[in-house]
Design an enzyme around this catalytic site. Structure first.
Site, PDB file in Angstrom:
ATOM      1  N   HIS A  42       0.330  14.326  10.634  1.00 34.58           N
ATOM      2  CA  HIS A  42       0.382  12.872  10.513  1.00 34.58           C
ATOM      3  C   HIS A  42       1.549  12.299  11.301  1.00 34.58           C
ATOM      4  O   HIS A  42       2.655  12.176  10.773  1.00 34.58           O
ATOM      5  CB  HIS A  42       0.524  12.492   9.041  1.00 34.58           C
ATOM      6  CG  HIS A  42      -0.580  13.029   8.173  1.00 34.58           C
ATOM      7  ND1 HIS A  42      -0.641  14.347   7.773  1.00 34.58           N
ATOM      8  CD2 HIS A  42      -1.664  12.418   7.640  1.00 34.58           C
ATOM      9  CE1 HIS A  42      -1.722  14.523   7.026  1.00 34.58           C
ATOM     10  NE2 HIS A  42      -2.366  13.367   6.925  1.00 34.58           N
ATOM     11  N   ASN A 199       3.346  -0.859   6.238  1.00 37.44           N
ATOM     12  CA  ASN A 199       2.698  -0.946   7.557  1.00 37.44           C
ATOM     13  C   ASN A 199       1.283  -1.505   7.486  1.00 37.44           C
ATOM     14  O   ASN A 199       0.606  -1.637   8.510  1.00 37.44           O
ATOM     15  CB  ASN A 199       2.707   0.425   8.256  1.00 37.44           C
ATOM     16  CG  ASN A 199       1.950   1.487   7.468  1.00 37.44           C
ATOM     17  OD1 ASN A 199       1.141   1.169   6.596  1.00 37.44           O
ATOM     18  ND2 ASN A 199       2.199   2.750   7.787  1.00 37.44           N
ATOM     19  N   HIS A 273      -2.635   7.624  11.965  1.00 38.74           N
ATOM     20  CA  HIS A 273      -2.249   8.098  10.622  1.00 38.74           C
ATOM     21  C   HIS A 273      -2.241   9.619  10.512  1.00 38.74           C
ATOM     22  O   HIS A 273      -1.221  10.199  10.162  1.00 38.74           O
ATOM     23  CB  HIS A 273      -3.179   7.523   9.549  1.00 38.74           C
ATOM     24  CG  HIS A 273      -3.097   8.268   8.248  1.00 38.74           C
ATOM     25  ND1 HIS A 273      -2.194   7.948   7.264  1.00 38.74           N
ATOM     26  CD2 HIS A 273      -3.770   9.370   7.790  1.00 38.74           C
ATOM     27  CE1 HIS A 273      -2.324   8.815   6.260  1.00 38.74           C
ATOM     28  NE2 HIS A 273      -3.269   9.674   6.558  1.00 38.74           N
ATOM     29  N   GLU A 418       1.459   8.827 -19.983  1.00 38.93           N
ATOM     30  CA  GLU A 418       1.457  10.299 -19.975  1.00 38.93           C
ATOM     31  C   GLU A 418       1.740  10.854 -18.584  1.00 38.93           C
ATOM     32  O   GLU A 418       2.505  11.811 -18.413  1.00 38.93           O
ATOM     33  CB  GLU A 418       0.104  10.839 -20.474  1.00 38.93           C
ATOM     34  CG  GLU A 418      -0.208  10.518 -21.933  1.00 38.93           C
ATOM     35  CD  GLU A 418      -0.816   9.133 -22.113  1.00 38.93           C
ATOM     36  OE1 GLU A 418      -1.096   8.453 -21.098  1.00 38.93           O
ATOM     37  OE2 GLU A 418      -1.026   8.722 -23.273  1.00 38.93           O
ATOM     38  N   HIS A 468      -2.019  18.091 -31.870  1.00 36.06           N
ATOM     39  CA  HIS A 468      -3.402  17.727 -32.221  1.00 36.06           C
ATOM     40  C   HIS A 468      -4.338  18.498 -31.296  1.00 36.06           C
ATOM     41  O   HIS A 468      -5.120  17.940 -30.545  1.00 36.06           O
ATOM     42  CB  HIS A 468      -3.589  16.207 -32.131  1.00 36.06           C
ATOM     43  CG  HIS A 468      -2.732  15.454 -33.102  1.00 36.06           C
ATOM     44  ND1 HIS A 468      -1.362  15.561 -33.117  1.00 36.06           N
ATOM     45  CD2 HIS A 468      -3.044  14.601 -34.114  1.00 36.06           C
ATOM     46  CE1 HIS A 468      -0.867  14.800 -34.084  1.00 36.06           C
ATOM     47  NE2 HIS A 468      -1.860  14.214 -34.714  1.00 36.06           N
ATOM     48  N   HIS A 480     -10.636  12.368 -29.227  1.00 39.67           N
ATOM     49  CA  HIS A 480      -9.288  12.886 -29.422  1.00 39.67           C
ATOM     50  C   HIS A 480      -9.252  14.397 -29.624  1.00 39.67           C
ATOM     51  O   HIS A 480      -8.176  14.964 -29.759  1.00 39.67           O
ATOM     52  CB  HIS A 480      -8.633  12.188 -30.623  1.00 39.67           C
ATOM     53  CG  HIS A 480      -8.156  10.799 -30.311  1.00 39.67           C
ATOM     54  ND1 HIS A 480      -8.973   9.857 -29.720  1.00 39.67           N
ATOM     55  CD2 HIS A 480      -6.957  10.191 -30.483  1.00 39.67           C
ATOM     56  CE1 HIS A 480      -8.293   8.733 -29.554  1.00 39.67           C
ATOM     57  NE2 HIS A 480      -7.063   8.919 -29.997  1.00 39.67           N
TER      58      HIS A 480
HETATM   59  C1  LIG Z   1      -3.462  11.288  -4.732  1.00 39.94           C
HETATM   60  C2  LIG Z   1      -3.830  11.321  -3.287  1.00 39.94           C
HETATM   61  N1  LIG Z   1      -4.984  10.782  -2.895  1.00 39.94           N
HETATM   62  C3  LIG Z   1      -5.358  10.847  -1.605  1.00 39.94           C
HETATM   63  C4  LIG Z   1      -4.574  11.451  -0.682  1.00 39.94           C
HETATM   64  C5  LIG Z   1      -5.021  11.550   0.762  1.00 39.94           C
HETATM   65  N2  LIG Z   1      -4.203  10.648   1.596  1.00 39.94           N
HETATM   66  C6  LIG Z   1      -3.156  11.088   2.286  1.00 39.94           C
HETATM   67  S1  LIG Z   1      -2.363   9.876   3.109  1.00 39.94           S
HETATM   68  C7  LIG Z   1      -3.459   8.722   2.562  1.00 39.94           C
HETATM   69  C8  LIG Z   1      -3.335   7.293   2.970  1.00 39.94           C
HETATM   70  C9  LIG Z   1      -2.037   6.782   2.569  1.00 39.94           C
HETATM   71  O1  LIG Z   1      -1.779   5.548   3.132  1.00 39.94           O
HETATM   72  P1  LIG Z   1      -0.288   5.137   3.337  1.00 39.94           P
HETATM   73  O2  LIG Z   1       0.503   5.585   2.175  1.00 39.94           O
HETATM   74  O3  LIG Z   1      -0.265   3.721   3.676  1.00 39.94           O
HETATM   75  O4  LIG Z   1       0.169   6.038   4.556  1.00 39.94           O
HETATM   76  P2  LIG Z   1       0.159   5.646   6.094  1.00 39.94           P
HETATM   77  O5  LIG Z   1      -1.259   5.697   6.557  1.00 39.94           O
HETATM   78  O6  LIG Z   1       0.741   4.296   6.217  1.00 39.94           O
HETATM   79  O7  LIG Z   1       0.978   6.708   6.722  1.00 39.94           O
HETATM   80  C10 LIG Z   1      -4.413   9.302   1.742  1.00 39.94           C
HETATM   81  C11 LIG Z   1      -5.514   8.566   1.104  1.00 39.94           C
HETATM   82  C12 LIG Z   1      -3.367  12.007  -1.132  1.00 39.94           C
HETATM   83  N3  LIG Z   1      -2.530  12.635  -0.320  1.00 39.94           N
HETATM   84  N4  LIG Z   1      -3.008  11.912  -2.426  1.00 39.94           N
HETATM   85 MG   LIG Z   2       0.429   2.589   5.136  1.00 42.87          MG
END
Ligand SMILES: Cc1ncc(C[n+]2csc(CCOP(=O)(O)OP(=O)(O)O)c2C)c(N)n1
Ligand SMILES: [Mg+2]
Length: 675
Positions: A42, A199, A273, A418, A468, A480
């Site tokens: 990335h 961004n 990205h 939680e 529980h 539960h």
């Molecule tokens: C819980 C979770 N869901 C999905 C992902 C897959 N994922 C990685 S980065 C991303 C997009 C994140 O967007 P942003 O935080 O804005 O990052 P940017 O594209 O700006 O670098 C996703 C959906 C993940 N890493 N964790």
């Molecule tokens: Mg972003």
């Protein structure tokens, strides 16, 4: 909008001068090159946040790469873990021993510490494993709590640091963000500063595709301070950080950035990205940024400037060490930060009292009882519950609440959070100096599960107190009543799931959880009373995971294996079988993983590998039977519940689901042809 990338300057010497912009470009270049070499990763996030990160690491963050464990360092959490090249570049440039440039060249390859996402066990300087969005942020809340709590215990001379987070749109969009922000605002964690990579891009495209939330308003409403800045303008970032530091509330620093900053066509788009930019785009970015060096080469002046920035914390650390050396509580502080229990920690007196006067209590109550001597002997325990304090029995009388006005309290009212609680406990444990434990109902382990998984992955000593733990909770009904939960937790690697059968085992299991430094433990405890089955406590038998609670009297034909509340039933079944002339062992198995770790000889001695014609193995547990084949073998008998529970008093439910000696005994006799 952000400024356009700087035009390349005319003279190569000027281009590569160690200006603040060029320090940031070193991060961008490493991110582009490493992702390109790996053909995966990335680049966009590190390129967009390079300026803000440069400001933070060169001018604000308190750290010393020559002593990564310095207890009073600032904690830095890259919650947007997909941007892992940002932290790898920063650690390399500021002078940590690892990652080397070779490590970075091997980004995302087997054996490189530069894993796809940052792993706390791979590199010094990575405080917590991140990647599941939102959890780094929530763990940072725990770190910030730990800092204030230890400050209250040891004073400014030893504990006086900040927690910094870089989070993306994703970290702020996840549900856990609501829990983390609510808790941090409530506790007024002013030393928590979050740089939001604002961004307006996520994987699918513009954030406007899926959200129209006024994030600053939400944070402000939760008790946070919010400041905006141009994330591509280092002076403006510094202004915002100054403001954040000055404000007594936790701060959200909204850094308006351009994802993939510098890339000629992909900047500002989701195209930067999560995939390599490609040779042409990288060449264009090098030109736009004025970065003339070859891939993975950091020009000397720029490397030297980064190294200088990385060295600024050294005298600060040395001054701190002087203070520690002369501090009257030095030994205690060092013990706690090292995570060592006091040498004389012992629960023997408690066990002796239980043996002298056996107690028929719920294991949740037995847990509360043993927490009294634990909390009295271990000032490092920090308890809490997700709004079920009276049900989880997690608070002992001596524990005062930790509040925004008094961080010395040793009990956290986490609220109905939680997941937030569990992620915060990861941060507390990873910060060090405290051992967090927190409670909820076992059925809601589902709400905490992603954080439990991260406790296990990143080897954090967190103790989950989950009460529980079966239909034995009775009238609250199927929503539960855990069915699949114990088994679903047992499949998490490096999580020790402990289900004690009585007050003695509960005490033993607590000792195991506290002594276990390499990962989390989860205590599954009953709501209903259980008899005290153990008559001895010389050796911690729970440590073996399973042991023979009772040996067959008549010739052994059956081995009954049970956990927790069902051990009592197994004993009653054994009585009935013995009365019918059938010898039956009763094996109590509080922990699968501990039993599996025993030597083969012990496992064979307990569960001999003989034909079911000779010995029938029977499991009894008030939950799914799926998985018990592991110990009963395919021909064994598995007594459990493979459907949802029901609303009724516990006794009626045990009878309804066939979990009584009267109903189990005939099934066992039938299975051995004696019906
Ligand atoms: C819980 C979770 N869901 C999905 C992902 C897959 N994922 C990685 S980065 C991303 C997009 C994140 O967007 P942003 O935080 O804005 O990052 P940017 O594209 O700006 O670098 C996703 C959906 C993940 N890493 N964790
Ligand atoms: Mg972003």
């Amino acid at each position: 909008m952000s400024r356009a990338p700087a035009r390349p300057a005319e003279s190569p010497a000027r281009i590569m001068a160690a200006t603040p912009d060029m320090l940031a470009n070193a991060i961008r270049a490493l991110a582009m090159d490493a992702v390109e070499a790996a053909n995966s990763g990335h680049p966009g996030m590190p390129m967009g946040m390079a300026d803000a990160a440069t400001v933070l690491f060169t001018r604000y963050l308190k750290f010393d790469p020559s002593d990564p464990h310095w207890a009073d360092r600032d904690r830095f959490v890259l919650s947007a873990g997909h941007g892992s090249m940002l932290i790898y570049a920063l650690l390399h440039l500021t002078g940590y021993a690892r990652p080397t440039i070779e490590d970075i060249r091997n980004f995302r390859q087997l054996g490189s510490p530069c894993a796809g996402h940052p792993e706390n066990f791979e590199l010094e300087g990575i405080e917590t494993t991140t990647g599941p969005l939102g959890q780094g942020f929530a763990a940072a809340v725990g770190m910030a709590i730990a800092e204030r709590h230890l400050n209250a215990a040891f004073g400014d001379a030893l504990v006086d640091h900040r927690t910094w987070v870089v989070a993306g749109d994703g970290c702020l969009m996840e549900g856990i963000n609501h829990e983390a922000v609510g808790l941090a605002g409530h506790l007024r964690l002013g030393r928590l500063n979050v740089l939001w990579d604002d961004n307006r891009i996520t994987i699918d495209g513009a954030t406007s595709l899926s959200t129209s939330e006024d994030i600053p308003a939400r944070y402000a409403a939760s008790g946070w301070h919010v400041v905006r800045c141009d994330g591509q303008d280092q002076a403006d970032v510094a202004r915002a950080l100054d403001e954040a530091i000055a404000d007594p509330r936790p701060s959200l620093i909204a850094c308006r950035t351009t994802i993939g900053y510098g890339a000629p066509t992909k900047a500002g788009t989701h195209g930067s990205h999560g995939s390599p930019l490609g040779a042409a785009e990288i060449a264009g970015a090098r030109e736009a940024l004025g970065w003339a060096a070859a891939p993975f080469v950091i020009p000397d002046d720029i490397a030297a400037e980064w190294a200088r920035a990385g060295a600024h914390g050294k005298p600060v650390r040395e001054a701190w060490q002087q203070r520690l050396a002369g501090h009257d509580r030095r030994a205690e502080f060092e013990r706690r930060m090292a995570g060592r229990l006091p040498a004389n920690f012992s629960l023997k007196a408690h066990l002796d009292a239980l043996l002298a006067e056996p107690k028929a209590v719920a294991t949740r109550k037995a847990s509360e009882d043993v927490l009294a001597p634990i909390n009295a002997q271990l000032p490092e325990t920090l308890g809490g519950s997700a709004d079920l304090t009276g049900s989880n029995n997690t608070k002992t009388k001596d524990q005062a609440p930790l509040t925004r006005d008094d961080y010395s309290g040793r009990y956290i009212y986490y609220g109905i959070r939680e997941f937030g609680m569990s992620a915060a406990m990861n941060g507390l444990a990873l910060h060090g100096g405290v051992i967090p434990y927190g409670g909820t109902f076992l059925v809601f382990s589902d709400y905490a599960r992603p954080a439990i998984r991260l406790s296990a992955l990143q080897r954090a000593r967190v103790v989950y107190v989950m009460t529980h733990d079966s239909i034995g909770l009775g009238e609250d009904g199927p929503t539960h009543q855990p069915i699949e939960h114990l088994m679903a937790l047992r499949v998490i690697p490096n999580l020790d799931v402990l289900r004690p059968a009585d007050a003695i085992e509960t005490t033993e299991c607590w000792a195991l959880a506290l002594e276990r430094t390499e990962g989390p433990s989860l205590l599954a405890l009953t709501r209903q009373n259980l008899p005290q089955l153990r008559k001895d406590a010389g050796e911690n038998l729970s440590a073996k995971g399973a042991y023979r609670l009772r040996a067959a009297t008549a010739a052994r034909r059956v081995i009954l294996i049970a956990t927790g509340s069902e051990v009592e039933i197994a004993v009653a079944v054994a009585d009935a079988l013995e009365a019918a002339g059938v010898g039956a062992d009763v094996v109590s198995m509080p922990s699968w993983s501990r039993f599996d770790a025993q030597p083969q000889s012990y496992r064979d001695e307990l569960l001999p590998d003989v034909s079911p014609q000779d010995i029938l193995r029977v499991s009894i547990e008030a939950g799914t039977t799926m998985g018990w084949e592991r110990y009963t073998m395919a021909h064994g008998l598995r007594i459990g519940i493979d459907e949802y529970g029901a609303s009724a008093p516990a006794k009626a439910l045990y009878d309804h689901f066939g979990l009584t000696a009267a109903k189990i005994t005939p099934r066992v006799l039938a299975a051995i042809g004696k019906a």
